[in-house]
Design an enzyme around this catalytic site. Structure first.
Site, PDB file in Angstrom:
ATOM      1  N   ASP A  35     -20.776 -48.370 -11.948  1.00 34.67           N
ATOM      2  CA  ASP A  35     -20.504 -49.033 -10.676  1.00 34.67           C
ATOM      3  C   ASP A  35     -20.295 -50.529 -10.917  1.00 34.67           C
ATOM      4  OD1 ASP A  35     -21.182 -48.158  -7.456  1.00 34.67           O
ATOM      5  OD2 ASP A  35     -21.078 -50.304  -7.944  1.00 34.67           O
ATOM      6  N   ILE A  36     -19.318 -51.100 -10.241  1.00 29.79           N
ATOM      7  CA  ILE A  36     -18.988 -52.519 -10.424  1.00 29.79           C
ATOM      8  C   ILE A  36     -20.077 -53.432  -9.842  1.00 29.79           C
ATOM      9  CG2 ILE A  36     -17.718 -52.943  -8.263  1.00 29.79           C
ATOM     10  CD1 ILE A  36     -15.471 -54.143 -10.043  1.00 29.79           C
ATOM     11  N   ASN A  90     -23.251 -40.691  -0.459  1.00 31.90           N
ATOM     12  CA  ASN A  90     -23.100 -41.267   0.873  1.00 31.90           C
ATOM     13  C   ASN A  90     -21.930 -40.572   1.552  1.00 31.90           C
ATOM     14  OD1 ASN A  90     -25.168 -43.167   0.498  1.00 31.90           O
ATOM     15  ND2 ASN A  90     -23.772 -44.576  -0.532  1.00 31.90           N
ATOM     16  N   GLY A  96     -23.234 -45.338   4.769  1.00 27.46           N
ATOM     17  CA  GLY A  96     -22.920 -46.340   3.749  1.00 27.46           C
ATOM     18  C   GLY A  96     -21.719 -46.010   2.887  1.00 27.46           C
ATOM     19  N   GLN A  97     -20.973 -44.959   3.224  1.00 28.59           N
ATOM     20  CA  GLN A  97     -19.794 -44.650   2.404  1.00 28.59           C
ATOM     21  C   GLN A  97     -18.711 -45.701   2.656  1.00 28.59           C
ATOM     22  OE1 GLN A  97     -18.074 -40.718   2.878  1.00 28.59           O
ATOM     23  NE2 GLN A  97     -16.707 -40.994   1.120  1.00 28.59           N
ATOM     24  N   HIS A 103     -17.785 -39.054  -4.376  1.00 28.23           N
ATOM     25  CA  HIS A 103     -18.429 -39.553  -5.595  1.00 28.23           C
ATOM     26  C   HIS A 103     -19.924 -39.390  -5.485  1.00 28.23           C
ATOM     27  CE1 HIS A 103     -17.938 -42.920  -2.775  1.00 28.23           C
ATOM     28  NE2 HIS A 103     -19.109 -43.374  -3.224  1.00 28.23           N
ATOM     29  N   HIS A 105     -23.403 -41.031  -6.778  1.00 29.91           N
ATOM     30  CA  HIS A 105     -24.060 -42.150  -7.447  1.00 29.91           C
ATOM     31  C   HIS A 105     -25.195 -41.572  -8.294  1.00 29.91           C
ATOM     32  CE1 HIS A 105     -22.621 -45.490  -4.657  1.00 29.91           C
ATOM     33  NE2 HIS A 105     -22.406 -44.430  -3.882  1.00 29.91           N
TER      34      HIS A 105
HETATM   35  P1  AMP Z   1     -20.062 -45.807  -1.391  1.00 32.06           P
HETATM   36  O1  AMP Z   1     -20.499 -47.054  -0.662  1.00 32.06           O
HETATM   37  O2  AMP Z   1     -21.064 -44.709  -1.458  1.00 32.06           O
HETATM   38  O3  AMP Z   1     -18.708 -45.337  -0.887  1.00 32.06           O
HETATM   39  O4  AMP Z   1     -19.879 -46.248  -2.910  1.00 32.06           O
HETATM   40  C1  AMP Z   1     -18.764 -46.924  -3.391  1.00 32.06           C
HETATM   41  C2  AMP Z   1     -19.204 -47.607  -4.648  1.00 32.06           C
HETATM   42  O5  AMP Z   1     -18.051 -47.954  -5.385  1.00 32.06           O
HETATM   43  C3  AMP Z   1     -20.004 -48.897  -4.438  1.00 32.06           C
HETATM   44  O6  AMP Z   1     -21.293 -48.764  -5.037  1.00 32.06           O
HETATM   45  C4  AMP Z   1     -19.144 -49.962  -5.124  1.00 32.06           C
HETATM   46  O7  AMP Z   1     -19.920 -50.937  -5.773  1.00 32.06           O
HETATM   47  C5  AMP Z   1     -18.337 -49.131  -6.094  1.00 32.06           C
HETATM   48  N1  AMP Z   1     -17.058 -49.702  -6.499  1.00 32.06           N
HETATM   49  C6  AMP Z   1     -16.133 -50.269  -5.694  1.00 32.06           C
HETATM   50  N2  AMP Z   1     -15.072 -50.656  -6.422  1.00 32.06           N
HETATM   51  C7  AMP Z   1     -15.332 -50.306  -7.718  1.00 32.06           C
HETATM   52  C8  AMP Z   1     -14.619 -50.451  -8.946  1.00 32.06           C
HETATM   53  N3  AMP Z   1     -13.401 -51.020  -9.011  1.00 32.06           N
HETATM   54  N4  AMP Z   1     -15.204 -49.997 -10.085  1.00 32.06           N
HETATM   55  C9  AMP Z   1     -16.435 -49.428 -10.043  1.00 32.06           C
HETATM   56  N5  AMP Z   1     -17.152 -49.267  -8.912  1.00 32.06           N
HETATM   57  C10 AMP Z   1     -16.610 -49.702  -7.764  1.00 32.06           C
END
Ligand code: AMP
Ligand code: ZN
Length: 117
Positions: A35-36, A90, A96-97, A103, A105
């Site tokens: 995760d970024i 999520n 929180g999605q 995906h 986590h």
């Molecule tokens: P959610 O909020 O459950 O939809 O999770 C989306 C996740 O994607 C968040 O934890 C972000 O930090 C992560 N995210 C967004 N952009 C990127 C990216 N380019 N590379 C890796 N993770 C990312």
């Protein structure tokens, strides 16, 4: 069509290699990358290569692919030597999605509280 790549989807682009990510595992059907914006020492996202908007749509359309995701969460935990970890899907904005490509986590490497926020 269900599962087809979406032009405007960030995680489809990561799965296709068009957006860089720190990929730690890949199978025929899944990709796992860090995760970024990590919320724990290990924070990895496991995605299907096929596009589904959330875990519910994925499980309904392709239960075997949903199982692939779960199997990969364990492989990620093993890779980072986690004994305890949390798997989160999520589902919906209220939960929180923010990225609408299913995906999981995988969070670990620190103590976790329950209930989550
Ligand atoms: P959610 O909020 O459950 O939809 O999770 C989306 C996740 O994607 C968040 O934890 C972000 O930090 C992560 N995210 C967004 N952009 C990127 C990216 N380019 N590379 C890796 N993770 C990312
Ligand atoms: Zn997608």
């Amino acid at each position: 069509m269900a599962g087809e790549p979406q032009d405007d989807c960030l995680f489809c682009k990561i799965a296709e290699g068009h957006v860089p990510a720190t990929i730690i595992r890949e199978t025929d059907t899944t990709v796992a990358f860090r995760d970024i914006n990590p919320q724990a020492p290990t924070h990895v996202l496991v995605i299907p290569k096929a596009h589904y908007r959330d875990a519910a749509a994925l499980a309904a359309a392709d239960p075997a692919l949903a199982a692939d995701i779960l199997r990969e969460t364990k492989a990620v935990a093993d890779e980072d030597k986690l004994e305890s970890y949390r798997i989160v899907f999520n589902t919906g904005t209220g939960a929180g999605q923010t990225v609408f490509h299913a995906h999981a986590h995988v969070l670990g490497g620190r103590g976790m509280q329950w209930p989550p926020g």
